[in-house]
Design an enzyme around this catalytic site. Structure first.
Site, PDB file in Angstrom:
ATOM      1  N   GLY A  25       0.971  -1.180   0.219  1.00  0.00           N
ATOM      2  CA  GLY A  25       0.099  -0.167  -0.061  1.00  0.00           C
ATOM      3  C   GLY A  25       1.131   1.001   0.038  1.00  0.00           C
ATOM      4  N   GLU A 187     -19.020  10.300   0.537  1.00  0.00           N
ATOM      5  CA  GLU A 187     -18.251  10.026  -1.576  1.00  0.00           C
ATOM      6  C   GLU A 187     -19.273   8.932  -1.905  1.00  0.00           C
ATOM      7  OE1 GLU A 187     -13.688  11.454  -1.198  1.00  0.00           O
ATOM      8  OE2 GLU A 187     -13.929   9.478  -0.407  1.00  0.00           O
TER       9      GLU A 187
HETATM   10  C1  LIG Z   1     -12.023   4.129   0.953  1.00  0.00           C
HETATM   11  C2  LIG Z   1     -10.919   4.579   1.568  1.00  0.00           C
HETATM   12  C3  LIG Z   1     -10.720   6.339   1.392  1.00  0.00           C
HETATM   13  C4  LIG Z   1      -9.504   7.003   1.406  1.00  0.00           C
HETATM   14  N1  LIG Z   1      -9.670   7.763   1.351  1.00  0.00           N
HETATM   15  C5  LIG Z   1      -8.124   8.792   1.429  1.00  0.00           C
HETATM   16  C6  LIG Z   1      -7.880  10.314   1.687  1.00  0.00           C
HETATM   17  O1  LIG Z   1      -9.088  10.630   0.192  1.00  0.00           O
HETATM   18  N2  LIG Z   1      -7.205  10.845   2.146  1.00  0.00           N
HETATM   19  C7  LIG Z   1      -6.336   9.989   2.556  1.00  0.00           C
HETATM   20  O2  LIG Z   1      -5.108  10.752   2.500  1.00  0.00           O
HETATM   21  N3  LIG Z   1      -6.110   8.436   3.244  1.00  0.00           N
HETATM   22  C8  LIG Z   1      -7.748   8.101   2.697  1.00  0.00           C
HETATM   23  N4  LIG Z   1      -7.839   7.300   3.114  1.00  0.00           N
HETATM   24  C9  LIG Z   1      -7.100   6.343   4.016  1.00  0.00           C
HETATM   25  C10 LIG Z   1      -5.539   5.843   3.229  1.00  0.00           C
HETATM   26  O3  LIG Z   1      -5.585   5.428   2.627  1.00  0.00           O
HETATM   27  C11 LIG Z   1      -4.636   4.965   4.543  1.00  0.00           C
HETATM   28  O4  LIG Z   1      -4.364   5.925   5.417  1.00  0.00           O
HETATM   29  C12 LIG Z   1      -3.436   4.486   3.406  1.00  0.00           C
HETATM   30  O5  LIG Z   1      -4.047   3.737   3.150  1.00  0.00           O
HETATM   31  C13 LIG Z   1      -2.415   3.954   4.724  1.00  0.00           C
HETATM   32  O6  LIG Z   1      -1.572   3.196   4.074  1.00  0.00           O
HETATM   33  P1  LIG Z   1      -1.032   2.067   4.983  1.00  0.00           P
HETATM   34  O7  LIG Z   1       0.347   1.375   4.109  1.00  0.00           O
HETATM   35  O8  LIG Z   1      -0.588   2.134   6.207  1.00  0.00           O
HETATM   36  O9  LIG Z   1      -1.770   0.612   4.318  1.00  0.00           O
HETATM   37  P2  LIG Z   1      -1.756   0.471   2.867  1.00  0.00           P
HETATM   38  O10 LIG Z   1      -2.212   1.373   2.256  1.00  0.00           O
HETATM   39  O11 LIG Z   1      -4.063  -0.207   2.872  1.00  0.00           O
HETATM   40  O12 LIG Z   1      -1.186  -1.021   2.980  1.00  0.00           O
HETATM   41  C14 LIG Z   1      -1.446  -1.836   3.738  1.00  0.00           C
HETATM   42  C15 LIG Z   1      -0.889  -3.699   2.495  1.00  0.00           C
HETATM   43  O13 LIG Z   1      -0.530  -3.886   3.397  1.00  0.00           O
HETATM   44  C16 LIG Z   1      -1.455  -5.481   3.041  1.00  0.00           C
HETATM   45  N5  LIG Z   1      -1.597  -6.426   3.718  1.00  0.00           N
HETATM   46  C17 LIG Z   1      -2.113  -6.230   4.413  1.00  0.00           C
HETATM   47  N6  LIG Z   1      -2.216  -7.728   5.876  1.00  0.00           N
HETATM   48  C18 LIG Z   1      -1.045  -8.162   5.133  1.00  0.00           C
HETATM   49  C19 LIG Z   1      -0.721  -9.434   5.181  1.00  0.00           C
HETATM   50  N7  LIG Z   1      -0.952 -10.321   5.764  1.00  0.00           N
HETATM   51  N8  LIG Z   1       0.358  -9.923   4.529  1.00  0.00           N
HETATM   52  C20 LIG Z   1       0.627  -9.095   3.729  1.00  0.00           C
HETATM   53  N9  LIG Z   1       0.450  -8.066   3.294  1.00  0.00           N
HETATM   54  C21 LIG Z   1      -0.542  -8.275   4.281  1.00  0.00           C
HETATM   55  C22 LIG Z   1      -1.853  -4.966   1.718  1.00  0.00           C
HETATM   56  O14 LIG Z   1      -2.843  -5.650   0.921  1.00  0.00           O
HETATM   57  C23 LIG Z   1      -1.881  -3.732   1.364  1.00  0.00           C
HETATM   58  O15 LIG Z   1      -1.013  -3.670   0.224  1.00  0.00           O
HETATM   59  C24 LIG Z   1      -8.741   5.813   2.271  1.00  0.00           C
HETATM   60  C25 LIG Z   1      -8.585   5.075   3.084  1.00  0.00           C
HETATM   61  C26 LIG Z   1      -9.764   4.404   2.439  1.00  0.00           C
HETATM   62  C27 LIG Z   1     -10.149   2.733   2.864  1.00  0.00           C
END
Ligand SMILES: Cc1cc2nc3c(=O)[nH]c(=O)nc-3n(C[C@H](O)[C@H](O)[C@H](O)COP(=O)(O)OP(=O)(O)OC[C@H]3O[C@@H](n4cnc5c(N)ncnc54)[C@H](O)[C@@H]3O)c2cc1C
Length: 500
Positions: A25, A187
């Protein structure tokens, strides 16, 4: 009985410092990319093959964008980064003492050793202890969620047309409930309203899609609480102009196949009959946080987020960084920038250590502001103390999302699809299938999910080897009998007259 082979060790090391990144992500991808010039070997382990731009999931669910536009293959994105490789697998264990990460895919297990670890596994949907709601009100966290919702939304209009043609009451099919009035809920409600009142208005004969009811429900007293009271009120007014019923102070107490039940502060209970419900209400950090907490003693908050040191490492484990939606630090919000900036910080810290440079000091988040789109040409944005609304906020939203969508071709096609949807009234991605709607329930009924649909590791080869052995013996026996019949002159002789 199927044998379970011991886990595969991930490919041999080049002898360089090994960085394992969990997740593809925002945190995972930006952390990996930030290490491109560092003399390390990076292994990204993720349970999907794509990077997902979650903020645009609602546009996939409502037929504006295709899934490919918001979810490019991680392997392709990183193809030019020689020090990075991508490994498909769901991480099921992290052993902080052994410095290993274990991942599984379709019953196949892989153990990947690390010298430094960046955990960026994000968050999932929370139903606040009512996980059974999920079957009737899917969340919005993954491509599967968005495609299932697309199928359910467009499918509801189709079923309504069928029912109405038979003279049935179809109000429950033409009522859409979105639970949760944060940015995603706003949204989603705005887009379903536009879909019903604008996009589909000429496509059906027995129903009038403009009569569809879209309800946005939240237990909070306002929409978009993190944007403050003024923008919240403005957003509510705009939603109501679009025809969305905004129901506040209502806690959802039950969800079933046909509707939702909600309870108000004064004890009143109301039910809304609706086949299509969307859950945009709560988040729960990835369960990997729990195993890290158990091994380090770092506490988890109510949403399952783990408390990290000010430099994003785990207590007693300076080699393990946790970033993004999984962390509880200084009340940081669960937004993309927290994940991106945290991952870049962790990558820089690893680089500094390898070059014996001093640490950067504690992680500091730079808040670039937040925005939410309400409908075409309407959005709200909060940048520092500045509040922007209307077309200007919408244009800012457009520019920002174009910048952050990964991949040039995705930017071009997304722009094209936005043009089709916002200037025209079309939606380019309305295709849905029965499988999109029902496959998750079907898979859920299998004991081990998709792993039940393929052979266990090694089982296919073993079965083939066995078949080959029996078949060879059969063929040899047949050949021997054929030769004997010829040599003994027994061809054409009735079986009962044969001698011996
Ligand atoms: C519908 C929606 C709308 C959003 N809108 C906004 C916005 O407008 N602006 C904003 O700033 N933020 C927004 N967000 C929040 C933002 O997307 C998150 O804060 C951000 O994605 C967090 O990044 P991350 O890397 O922590 O997690 P993520 O981007 O969620 O990435 C997690 C990754 O880990 C992987 N994963 C999970 N579990 C495992 C596992 N056990 N083993 C291997 N891989 C795994 C997943 O497949 C993914 O690739 C939104 C979120 C959602 C759900």
């Amino acid at each position: 009985m199927a044998t379970q082979p011991s886990p595969e060790k991930s490919q041999q090391s080049t002898g360089k410092h090994r960085v394992v990144v969990i997740g593809s992500g925002f945190g995972g991808l930006f952390g990996t990319k930030a290490l491109r010039r560092t003399d390390v070997e990076v292994t990204m382990v993720a349970k999907t093959t794509h990077h997902l731009f979650q903020p645009l999931l609602y546009q996939v669910a409502t037929g504006i964008l295709s899934q490919g536009e918001i979810a490019p293959p991680t392997r392709e994105v990183l193809s030019g980064q020689d020090n990075a490789k991508v490994l498909l697998g769901e991480v099921t264990a992290v052993d902080l003492d052994a410095h290993t990460v274990t991942s599984q895919v379709l019953g196949r297990s892989t153990v990947t050793p690390y010298d430094s670890l960046i955990v960026a596994a994000g968050a999932g949907q929370s139903y606040f202890g009512n996980d059974h709601f999920a079957e009737f009100a899917p969340g919005m966290k993954s491509i599967d969620d968005a495609l299932e919702l697309r199928g359910r939304i467009f499918g509801a209009f189709e079923m309504a047309e069928l029912g109405a043609s038979r003279g049935e009451n179809v109000d429950h099919l033409l009522t859409f409930v979105v639970v949760g009035a944060g940015p995603t809920g706003v949204e989603m409600a705005g887009q379903i309203a536009e879909l019903a009142h604008r996009t589909l208005k000429k496509d059906f004969r027995a129903i009038n899609t403009r009569h569809a009811r879209v309800v946005l429900v939240d237990a909070a007293p306002q929409v978009l609480p993190p944007f403050g009271k003024k923008l919240g009120e403005k957003t509510k007014v705009e939603l109501e102009k679009l025809g969305v019923d905004v129901v506040l102070g209502a806690m959802v107490t039950d969800v079933d196949e046909r509707g939702i039940e909600m309870k108000f502060k004064d004890g009143r209970v109301e039910r809304i009959d609706s086949v299509t419900k969307i859950w945009a209400a709560g988040v729960a950090a990835n369960p990997i946080g729990r195993t890290l907490s158990e091994q380090t003693g770092a506490p988890l908050d109510r949403a399952g987020r783990i408390a990290v040191n000010p430099d994003l490492t785990l207590p007693g484990h300076p080699d393990v960084f946790v970033v993004g939606d999984m962390i509880a630090l200084d009340n940081l919000p669960g937004v993309a920038q927290v994940a991106i900036q945290g991952a870049k910080y962790a990558a820089k810290e690893i680089d500094n250590r390898l070059k014996s440079k001093p640490s950067q000091g504690p992680f500091h988040y730079f808040d670039k502001g937040s925005m939410a789109i309400i409908s075409r040409f309407r959005a709200v944005a909060l940048i520092g103390n500045l509040r922007v609304t209307g077309v200007l906020a919408w244009l800012m939203w457009l520019a920002l999302h174009l910048i952050y969508i990964t991949g040039f071709k995705n930017r071009v096609t997304a722009l094209l699809h936005w043009f089709v949807s916002f200037i025209g009234r079309g939606r380019s991605e309305r295709t849905t299938t029965e499988q999109q709607i029902f496959a998750r329930s079907a898979l859920g009924r299998l004991k081990r999910g998709a792993a039940d649909l393929v052979s266990d590791p090694g089982a296919y080869d073993a079965a083939r080897a066995m078949l080959e052995t029996t078949r060879r013996a059969e063929l040899e026996e047949r050949a021997e009998e054929e030769a004997r019949l010829t040599d003994a002159g027994e061809r054409g002789v009735p079986v009962e007259q044969r001698v011996g």
